[in-house]
Design an enzyme around this catalytic site. Sequence first.
Site, PDB file in Angstrom:
ATOM      1  N   HIS A  43      -7.982  -5.281   0.285  1.00 48.12           N
ATOM      2  CA  HIS A  43      -6.722  -4.589   0.529  1.00 48.12           C
ATOM      3  C   HIS A  43      -6.136  -5.035   1.870  1.00 48.12           C
ATOM      4  O   HIS A  43      -6.851  -5.092   2.870  1.00 48.12           O
ATOM      5  CB  HIS A  43      -6.994  -3.085   0.541  1.00 48.12           C
ATOM      6  CG  HIS A  43      -5.770  -2.221   0.537  1.00 48.12           C
ATOM      7  ND1 HIS A  43      -4.874  -2.206  -0.506  1.00 48.12           N
ATOM      8  CD2 HIS A  43      -5.308  -1.316   1.434  1.00 48.12           C
ATOM      9  CE1 HIS A  43      -3.929  -1.329  -0.255  1.00 48.12           C
ATOM     10  NE2 HIS A  43      -4.153  -0.780   0.934  1.00 48.12           N
ATOM     11  N   GLU A  82      -9.474  -4.998  -3.898  1.00 47.70           N
ATOM     12  CA  GLU A  82      -8.800  -3.991  -3.090  1.00 47.70           C
ATOM     13  C   GLU A  82      -9.751  -3.036  -2.360  1.00 47.70           C
ATOM     14  O   GLU A  82      -9.658  -2.810  -1.154  1.00 47.70           O
ATOM     15  CB  GLU A  82      -7.873  -3.147  -3.983  1.00 47.70           C
ATOM     16  CG  GLU A  82      -6.727  -3.900  -4.639  1.00 47.70           C
ATOM     17  CD  GLU A  82      -5.532  -4.088  -3.728  1.00 47.70           C
ATOM     18  OE1 GLU A  82      -5.600  -3.698  -2.542  1.00 47.70           O
ATOM     19  OE2 GLU A  82      -4.522  -4.639  -4.201  1.00 47.70           O
ATOM     20  N   SER A  92       0.839  -1.196   0.000  1.00 50.36           N
ATOM     21  CA  SER A  92       0.000   0.000   0.000  1.00 50.36           C
ATOM     22  C   SER A  92       0.877   1.249   0.000  1.00 50.36           C
ATOM     23  O   SER A  92       1.652   1.445  -0.931  1.00 50.36           O
ATOM     24  CB  SER A  92      -0.966  -0.042   1.191  1.00 50.36           C
ATOM     25  OG  SER A  92      -1.973   0.928   1.050  1.00 50.36           O
TER      26      SER A  92
END
Length: 485
Positions: A418, A322, A196
């Site tokens: 995610h 995600e 990320s």
Amino acid sequence: MAVQERPVVVTGSGSVRGVVEGGVAAFRGIPYAASPVGERRFAVPGPHPGWSGVRDAARPGPSVPQGPSRLEAVMGRRAPDWDEDGCLTLNVWSPGPPGEGSAPGGRPVLVWFHGGGFSSGSGGWDWYDGRHLAAAGGLVVVTANYRLGPLGYLHLPELGSDNLGVRDQAAALAWVRHNIAGFGGDPELLTVGGQSAGAYSALHLALAPQTGPWIARVVTQSGPFGLPPQDPGEAADHARRFLGILGLDRRPDPLAALRAVPPGQLLTAYGQLARDVARPGKVAPPMYPVLGGYGLPVTWQQALADGRLDGKQLLTGTTRDEMTAFYAFDPAVRTATAERARAIAATLAEDGAERYDRTAATVPRTPGDILTEVATGLQFRDRTLAIADHHAAAGHPTYVYRFDRTPTPDPARLGATHCAELPYLFTTFDAYPDSSMLGDATPAARTLGHAFSHAVATFAATGRPPAEHWPPYAPADPTTVRHFG
């Protein structure tokens, strides 16, 4: 490094005593820079003054000051453990000194940066314990803290506050180059990676003129590459708003005044700023790396065109779903009408509305689900593949994955959301006791974790994952994407 129960390593700042856990030596909480307090708050990282005697390195240092993560409902809650004093530390895991099975100059090194939207996270958390990853690849693993939120990304370049979080990451890499040999690592065999915000950081560190020459390999997990670096004008506006919330916007020397504000008050003001600038569907934090600042002279697109990634080996990928991490608990998305969801998609990209229409025409889904799929492509998947396409087309070793495992149970319908791959990468399943993204850590999940961890660790160690399971990526060829789960 002596092989003993409490091994001692000499660094440039002093000696540290680690611990051996499962055959891997762990050294936690090692300062790589001076504490960012007093006159060093909102200043570039400076060298640590050092210490006498042997410093105990059995436990991690404190996190950097931060508020709660916006993904607590997905990842689980963390008890606040931050302290501005002593927060710029890193952690090292080494399977042993140079020897059989390692390169002549030492073992390969992976420096991995945590995510958290440039607003939360810590390299010292048990989520990111590097012991299993180090053992899986026979490499030295390093995780590091870096300043977050206003302390890391307040944009006051005229006063010297310029991408300080990026500068911290560069300082951590410089520490590794100068000290990692003592831990059995080879500074010339350096992989930089992250997830990320950490993936965003890893790519830009590999592209930056200051740090790129140090890096041989890159690992990016779920990089939000659809998010351009923050525009300097927007960053300056957010800095002014932040000072206004604190009542410091009319001070002749705002930096001196900011250094006198308790860190908790800075975090409260940052939380207010985040609420003030929030827009439906947008996930960008109020402050993050600024284009033209330290380490980001140009966009990654321009840096790729200029050949800044050439010659480096790349492993990159995303999770399948995600954006459920950001949208699954957002009532503005979950209850959106088709008209409203399409309008939000239009704010995410020039062709956002058209993409919404195309996606809606495929499989009947709720407007919120369609928006989530569109945003997943725009924020994560599309640009990740674009980077891979460019790198592979130029003839550089490139490997692409997608993480597909859905948790069981999955009441929030997160899917492979995610951050979902993090327990698998580090095989730290037990560190996520209340994580909805993980669900039950079944034997099958743990087997998948070992496979994923081994593949990434092997890439960091050798420049390629196990060949029998993962072919090199061919541009625009989905059959060369390795699926996990």
